[in-house]
Scaffold this motif. Structure first.
Motif, PDB file in Angstrom:
ATOM      1  N   PHE A 110      42.905  37.077  37.107  1.00 27.79           N
ATOM      2  CA  PHE A 110      42.318  37.835  38.204  1.00 27.79           C
ATOM      3  C   PHE A 110      41.970  36.896  39.359  1.00 27.79           C
ATOM      4  O   PHE A 110      42.267  37.170  40.512  1.00 27.79           O
ATOM      5  N   VAL A 111      41.356  35.768  39.029  1.00 29.08           N
ATOM      6  CA  VAL A 111      40.978  34.780  40.054  1.00 29.08           C
ATOM      7  C   VAL A 111      42.231  34.222  40.722  1.00 29.08           C
ATOM      8  O   VAL A 111      42.280  34.074  41.955  1.00 29.08           O
ATOM      9  N   GLU A 112      43.247  33.905  39.930  1.00 29.13           N
ATOM     10  CA  GLU A 112      44.494  33.371  40.495  1.00 29.13           C
ATOM     11  C   GLU A 112      45.131  34.354  41.469  1.00 29.13           C
ATOM     12  O   GLU A 112      45.570  33.964  42.554  1.00 29.13           O
ATOM     13  N   ILE A 113      45.197  35.607  41.074  1.00 26.18           N
ATOM     14  CA  ILE A 113      45.787  36.618  41.953  1.00 26.18           C
ATOM     15  C   ILE A 113      44.940  36.779  43.207  1.00 26.18           C
ATOM     16  O   ILE A 113      45.467  36.888  44.319  1.00 26.18           O
ATOM     17  N   ASN A 114      43.632  36.771  43.042  1.00 24.38           N
ATOM     18  CA  ASN A 114      42.737  36.876  44.186  1.00 24.38           C
ATOM     19  C   ASN A 114      42.994  35.736  45.173  1.00 24.38           C
ATOM     20  O   ASN A 114      43.093  35.959  46.376  1.00 24.38           O
TER      21      ASN A 114
END
Length: 163
Positions: A84-88
């Motif tokens: 989720f953090v990577e995509i964000n």
């Protein structure tokens, strides 16, 4: 754009295993400007200080619940918190080489909507908590400001919180 910033903040909140400390906001160093501003702020009565501490205790519980709910919502969409953090980050930086599949992007968008709902609900709970303790939001913020600028009050609050 705003949602990306919010989601970035959410991930800082989620921490994914490290609970945030509400009292970190009280670690503001004093300066001559702050000291002069402190003199103009209203005093905090013992009752208000107790009410403030009770609110902070409730805020800590709400924060823990919020973190758990956000992590769960992200997981229900089939993403790990790390992904989720990577995509964000890839969305914020508009990085086309981030290898985000259309499916992952769809899951991410759904998770963002759920996280935003959780954050809104959490904010409502915090506001109700302040009112339940008999403080108006404006006065609560005044007390918070006064405490952040007064080392003796900071120490007293820490003691009352059991920290």
């Amino acid at each position: 754009m705003y949602k990306s910033i919010v989601v970035g903040g959410v991930m800082a909140i989620v921490g994914l295993s490290v609970p945030t400390t509400v009292m970190a906001q009280f670690q503001v160093p004093l300066s001559s400007t702050v000291e002069s501003a402190q003199a103009s702020q209203p005093a905090v009565s013992p009752l208000e200080l107790q009410q403030f501490v009770q609110v902070i205790k409730q805020f800590q519980k709400i924060e823990m619940q919020t973190q758990q709910q956000m992590a769960k919502a992200i997981g229900k969409e089939g993403l790990t918190p790390q992904r989720f953090v990577e995509i964000n980050e890839s969305q914020r930086n508009r990085n086309p080489q981030a290898n985000v599949s259309p499916d992952e992007l769809d899951k991410f968008k759904k998770a963002v909507l759920k996280v935003n709902e959780i954050m809104d609900s959490s904010e409502t709970k915090r506001q109700r908590t302040v009112e339940t303790q008999g403080l108006e939001l404006k006065r609560f913020l005044e007390i918070e400001s006064t405490i952040s600028q007064n080392k003796a009050l900071q120490a007293r609050v820490q003691q009352m919180l059991g920290n």
